[in-house]
Design an enzyme around this catalytic site. Structure first.
Site, short mmCIF file in Angstrom:
data_model
loop_
_atom_site.label_atom_id
_atom_site.label_comp_id
_atom_site.label_asym_id
_atom_site.label_seq_id
_atom_site.Cartn_x
_atom_site.Cartn_y
_atom_site.Cartn_z
N GLY A 1 -15.62 3.85 -3.37
CA GLY A 1 -14.76 4.93 -3.81
C GLY A 1 -15.31 6.32 -3.57
O GLY A 1 -14.96 7.27 -4.28
N GLY A 2 -16.20 6.45 -2.57
CA GLY A 2 -16.78 7.75 -2.25
C GLY A 2 -18.12 8.01 -2.88
O GLY A 2 -18.83 8.95 -2.50
N LEU A 3 -18.53 7.18 -3.85
CA LEU A 3 -19.79 7.41 -4.56
C LEU A 3 -20.98 7.32 -3.61
O LEU A 3 -21.99 8.01 -3.78
CB LEU A 3 -19.95 6.40 -5.70
CG LEU A 3 -21.19 6.56 -6.58
CD1 LEU A 3 -21.18 7.91 -7.29
CD2 LEU A 3 -21.27 5.42 -7.60
N LEU A 4 -20.88 6.47 -2.58
CA LEU A 4 -21.97 6.31 -1.63
C LEU A 4 -21.79 7.19 -0.40
O LEU A 4 -22.54 7.07 0.57
CB LEU A 4 -22.07 4.84 -1.20
CG LEU A 4 -22.44 3.86 -2.31
CD1 LEU A 4 -22.34 2.42 -1.83
CD2 LEU A 4 -23.85 4.14 -2.83
N PRO B 1 -16.46 0.06 1.02
CA PRO B 1 -17.87 0.02 1.42
C PRO B 1 -18.67 1.22 0.92
O PRO B 1 -19.89 1.17 0.85
CB PRO B 1 -17.79 0.01 2.95
CG PRO B 1 -16.54 0.75 3.26
CD PRO B 1 -15.58 0.32 2.18
N LEU B 2 -17.96 2.30 0.58
CA LEU B 2 -18.61 3.48 0.02
C LEU B 2 -18.32 3.61 -1.48
O LEU B 2 -18.55 4.65 -2.08
CB LEU B 2 -18.15 4.75 0.76
CG LEU B 2 -18.57 4.79 2.23
CD1 LEU B 2 -17.95 5.99 2.94
CD2 LEU B 2 -20.08 4.80 2.37
N TYR C 1 0.82 -1.21 0.00
CA TYR C 1 0.00 0.00 0.00
C TYR C 1 0.85 1.27 0.00
O TYR C 1 1.91 1.33 0.62
CB TYR C 1 -0.92 0.03 1.22
CG TYR C 1 -2.14 -0.86 1.14
CD1 TYR C 1 -2.44 -1.56 -0.01
CD2 TYR C 1 -3.00 -0.98 2.22
CE1 TYR C 1 -3.56 -2.36 -0.08
CE2 TYR C 1 -4.13 -1.78 2.17
CZ TYR C 1 -4.41 -2.48 1.02
OH TYR C 1 -5.52 -3.27 0.95
#
Length: 344
Positions: free
Chosen positions: A224-227, A221-222, A53
């Site tokens: 990539g920020g879309l949610l 879980p989001l 990472y």
């Protein structure tokens, strides 16, 4: 902050896990250290990282130093945790490409032992709480990998192990091998990409983990920020673009718009709704979020305190079509950091 037991490990982890995939890029090292401190102060005790990472070219973006000038996410995390190591449950991984040599990858005894030693050095710690096989390795029998994990657990360098991006059949096989060989390295967690937008894990992996008491730890879980907030669509870099992939297809944007509509109707922030739904799913223990600022961290962490009622959960579940069969990597394995690097 809410906590739950991870699989059969007996160890309790926060229901929100701090992801570090882009540490050193966004957030930069200084903001990353502030995020780690804020996460601990907020009750988050679960942090996810990996040996690849942060400082690989796939993470490059305008405004950030090139890969050759960046520290690894593990190095940044180790520095941020000085004096607070005992407060944290650290998960890291190996199998990604770590050098130019033919053996600088995979899940062989040679590579795993070397990468554990390197991770311990970078993290400035004597032990790793949870160690994942980052992806399946077609060149190494799973029994070989589990046996070296067992040796490292007995040496006190690892506390527990998990599988990342492995299909349900591999999780079941690992449990069978560990039981048959009386190993202490039976996986307690399965890390997988999972969100309201991407529910592939529900077809096979989810039921298997629920049956065998293996915790699911979703990354992205989001999505990539879309949610999290539709304003992400106005960013220069968002979603899988952070890792060199295309942007969001129209179908995903349309689903996110429906989540946003429901969230507004219920008077809740969008990211709270998306994360609360995910945390309600069978076998899901903790969701890995990847904030780029302390403010984003606080917004994500607040989701652990939100409980949606049955009607709300059903409304969200109905937004997506039944997921397709689980797809996993095969062949020669990843030629760059796997999608396990992709977090919210």
């Amino acid at each position: 902050m809410e906590y739950t037991v991870l699989g059969r490990s007996g160890m309790r982890v926060s229901r929100i896990c701090l992801g570090t995939a882009t540490f050193g890029v966004a957030p930069d090292p200084q903001e990353a250290e502030r995020i780690v401190s804020a996460a601990l102060d907020h009750g988050i005790n679960f942090i996810d990282t990996a040996d690849v990472y942060g400082n690989m070219p796939v993470f490059d973006r305008i405004g950030a130093p090139p890969a050759v000038e960046r520290e690894s996410a593990e190095t940044i995390l180790g520095r941020a945790l000085r004096g607070r190591r005992d407060e944290v449950f650290i998960a890291t991984k190996s199998n990604g490409i770590t050098g130019s040599g033919v053996n600088d990858r995979g899940l062989s005894r040679r590579h795993v032992i070397r990468q554990v030693e390197e991770s311990l050095r970078r993290l400035e710690t004597d032990w790793i709480d949870l160690y994942y096989a980052h992806d399946p390795d077609p060149d190494t029998p799973l029994a070989e990998t589990l046996q070296v994990y067992d040796d490292l657990i007995r040496q006190g360098k690892l506390r527990a192990v998990g599988l990342s991006n492995h299909p349900a059949c591999k999780v079941a096989q690992a449990l069978w091998i560990a039981d048959d060989l009386r190993l202490s390295s039976a996986p307690v967690a399965a890390e997988v990409k999972y969100s309201l937008v991407d529910r592939v894990a529900e077809r096979e992996l989810g039921p298997a983990c629920a049956e065998f008491d293996v915790s699911i730890v979703p990354y992205a879980p989001l999505h990539g920020g879309l949610l999290a907030d539709l304003s992400v669509l106005d960013r220069d870099v968002s979603g899988d673009q952070r890792f060199g992939a295309p942007g969001f297809p129209p179908s995903e944007v349309a689903l996110a718009q429906e989540v946003d509509r429901l969230a507004r109707e219920w008077g809740l922030p969008m990211q709270q709704v998306a994360l609360a739904w995910l945390l309600s799913r069978p076998a899901v223990a903790s969701a890995i979020v990847g904030p780029e600022s302390v403010e984003e961290l606080y917004a994500d962490a607040s989701a652990a305190d939100v409980l949606l009622d049955v009607e709300q959960l059903d409304a969200l579940t109905a937004l997506a079509e039944e997921p397709p069969a689980f797809h996993h990597r095969a062949g020669d394995g990843p030629q760059q950091p796997s999608s396990a690097s992709i977090q919210s």
